[in-house]
Design a protein around this motif. Structure first.
Motif, PDB file in Angstrom:
ATOM      1  N   ILE A 147      18.360   4.323  49.994  1.00 60.88           N
ATOM      2  CA  ILE A 147      17.822   5.368  50.031  1.00 60.88           C
ATOM      3  C   ILE A 147      18.362   6.562  49.054  1.00 60.88           C
ATOM      4  O   ILE A 147      17.684   7.614  48.835  1.00 60.88           O
ATOM      5  N   SER A 149      20.356   8.861  49.544  1.00 65.52           N
ATOM      6  CA  SER A 149      20.332  10.212  49.972  1.00 65.52           C
ATOM      7  C   SER A 149      21.389  10.489  50.926  1.00 65.52           C
ATOM      8  O   SER A 149      21.925   9.464  51.395  1.00 65.52           O
ATOM      9  N   HIS A 151      21.491  12.090  53.676  1.00 62.79           N
ATOM     10  CA  HIS A 151      20.917  11.960  54.987  1.00 62.79           C
ATOM     11  C   HIS A 151      20.150  10.714  55.522  1.00 62.79           C
ATOM     12  O   HIS A 151      19.416  10.083  54.750  1.00 62.79           O
ATOM     13  N   TYR A 227      23.348  11.541  44.319  1.00 61.58           N
ATOM     14  CA  TYR A 227      22.267  10.819  45.199  1.00 61.58           C
ATOM     15  C   TYR A 227      20.753  11.072  44.305  1.00 61.58           C
ATOM     16  O   TYR A 227      20.283  12.081  44.338  1.00 61.58           O
ATOM     17  N   SER A 228      20.324   9.613  43.743  1.00 59.58           N
ATOM     18  CA  SER A 228      19.201   9.744  42.878  1.00 59.58           C
ATOM     19  C   SER A 228      18.136  10.198  43.875  1.00 59.58           C
ATOM     20  O   SER A 228      16.927  10.818  43.515  1.00 59.58           O
ATOM     21  N   GLY A 229      17.969   9.966  45.302  1.00 60.37           N
ATOM     22  CA  GLY A 229      17.102   9.990  45.932  1.00 60.37           C
ATOM     23  C   GLY A 229      16.755  11.183  46.841  1.00 60.37           C
ATOM     24  O   GLY A 229      16.089  11.465  47.679  1.00 60.37           O
ATOM     25  N   LEU A 230      17.677  12.211  46.532  1.00 61.35           N
ATOM     26  CA  LEU A 230      17.915  13.548  47.370  1.00 61.35           C
ATOM     27  C   LEU A 230      16.614  14.415  46.915  1.00 61.35           C
ATOM     28  O   LEU A 230      16.013  14.383  45.701  1.00 61.35           O
ATOM     29  N   THR A 231      15.886  14.805  48.204  1.00 59.96           N
ATOM     30  CA  THR A 231      14.959  15.554  48.106  1.00 59.96           C
ATOM     31  C   THR A 231      15.093  16.988  48.160  1.00 59.96           C
ATOM     32  O   THR A 231      15.890  17.409  49.190  1.00 59.96           O
ATOM     33  N   PRO A 232      14.781  18.195  47.163  1.00 61.13           N
ATOM     34  CA  PRO A 232      15.063  19.360  47.569  1.00 61.13           C
ATOM     35  C   PRO A 232      14.492  19.918  48.795  1.00 61.13           C
ATOM     36  O   PRO A 232      13.145  19.416  49.303  1.00 61.13           O
ATOM     37  N   VAL A 233      15.097  20.636  49.509  1.00 57.84           N
ATOM     38  CA  VAL A 233      14.802  21.385  50.650  1.00 57.84           C
ATOM     39  C   VAL A 233      14.873  22.931  50.781  1.00 57.84           C
ATOM     40  O   VAL A 233      15.839  23.501  50.058  1.00 57.84           O
ATOM     41  N   TYR A 238      22.006  22.023  46.909  1.00 57.42           N
ATOM     42  CA  TYR A 238      23.072  20.993  46.830  1.00 57.42           C
ATOM     43  C   TYR A 238      23.808  20.987  45.664  1.00 57.42           C
ATOM     44  O   TYR A 238      23.053  20.948  44.816  1.00 57.42           O
TER      45      TYR A 238
END
Length: 280
Positions: A147, A149, A151, A227-233, A238
């Motif tokens: 994933i 990420s 998380h 982390y290439s799969g990190l989704t902005p929140v 980050y």
């Protein structure tokens, strides 16, 4: 700079073993320049130590003490004898450094400081902590790479438990060293200790960037890898090293790479401040 400086209500220290010294170098440059004074802080794995050093302002001292210990340690395996905590010197050296640097004065600063929570993990089978902890480590590595990420959502599926521990209370009770040392235990390399009667493993297997509870306001999250799969929140910033940290996360033999990792954090901190200046 005051007009463009972000105001962070929360600060999160990701895990990453010795790579967490990047966090220390970064904050040593940045914290006073932007007036970083969060209300809530969380840390996991090696980030637990970074979090405590941040509150107590002991980051540079911890770097020096760790480098001193590594300079005297020739191997990551205790070839001549079994250590009390396994076949490596890691837990013994780590605990010694934590206890010496986070002394009584530092612990009092933590007691008097902001909310500080450490995430601990608990292996799926408490009766077989090392075996089930090793299985959890393998599952964590697979999830991490699939994933990409910090998380995760797999921990509960395999029975991995977590505890959020109040580090200020631990500092008051004289158990802060136990807590910080327990937070960084990775089976099968290290022997799982216990916290309040439950075996403990690295909480980073459940979440590499645990958000504070309550989770309110703007949050700065310091990672130790990309982390290439990190989704902005929304509300979360980050930040990660601009390049891979020189030190291996559990190599206790190379003080030069540890210093280089700290220096990378300092360089990234200066770049971050330059970015803020450019937005004026």
């Amino acid at each position: 700079m005051t007009e463009t400086v972000p105001s962070f209500d929360q600060l999160v220290f990701s895990g990453g073993g010795l790579r967490c010294f990047w966090q220390g170098g970064f904050l040593d440059v940045v914290r006073d320049e932007i007036g970083l004074a969060p209300d809530r802080i969380t840390g996991v794995s090696g980030g637990a130590l970074s979090a405590c050093c941040f509150v107590a302002r002991r980051g540079p001292q911890m770097l020096e003490r760790m480098c001193e210990a590594f300079a005297e340690n020739e191997s990551n395996v205790a070839w001549d004898s079994f250590e009390d905590d396994g076949l490596t010197p890691h837990q013994r050296l780590y605990r010694q450094c934590v206890e010496e640097v986070l002394d009584e004065a530092a612990r009092q600063q933590i007691v008097d400081g902001p909310s500080l929570t450490i995430l601990l993990g608990h292996p799926p089978l408490s009766g077989l902590p090392k075996l089930s902890g090793t299985a959890a480590t393998l599952a964590y590595e697979a999830e991490l790479h699939s994933i990409a990420s910090p998380h995760f959502n797999w921990a509960q599926k395999i029975g991995l438990g977590t505890s959020r521990v109040d580090a200020r209370k631990a500092a008051r009770d004289g158990t802060l060293t136990d807590l910080v040392a327990a937070a960084a235990v990775i089976p099968p390399v290290f022997e799982p200790p216990e916290w309040e009667g439950r075996p403990v493993i690295d909480g980073g297997m459940a979440d590499q960037a645990p958000m504070p509870d309550p989770d309110e306001g703007d949050t700065l999250i310091l990672l130790t890898r990309h982390y290439s799969g990190l989704t902005p929140v929304p509300g979360r910033t980050y930040l990660e090293p601009s390049e891979p940290c020189p030190v291996d996360k559990i190599d206790f033999t190379d003080p030069a790479k540890l210093r280089d990792t700290w220096s990378c954090g300092e360089a990234d901190g200066r770049s971050y401040l330059e970015t803020l200046n450019q937005t004026k």
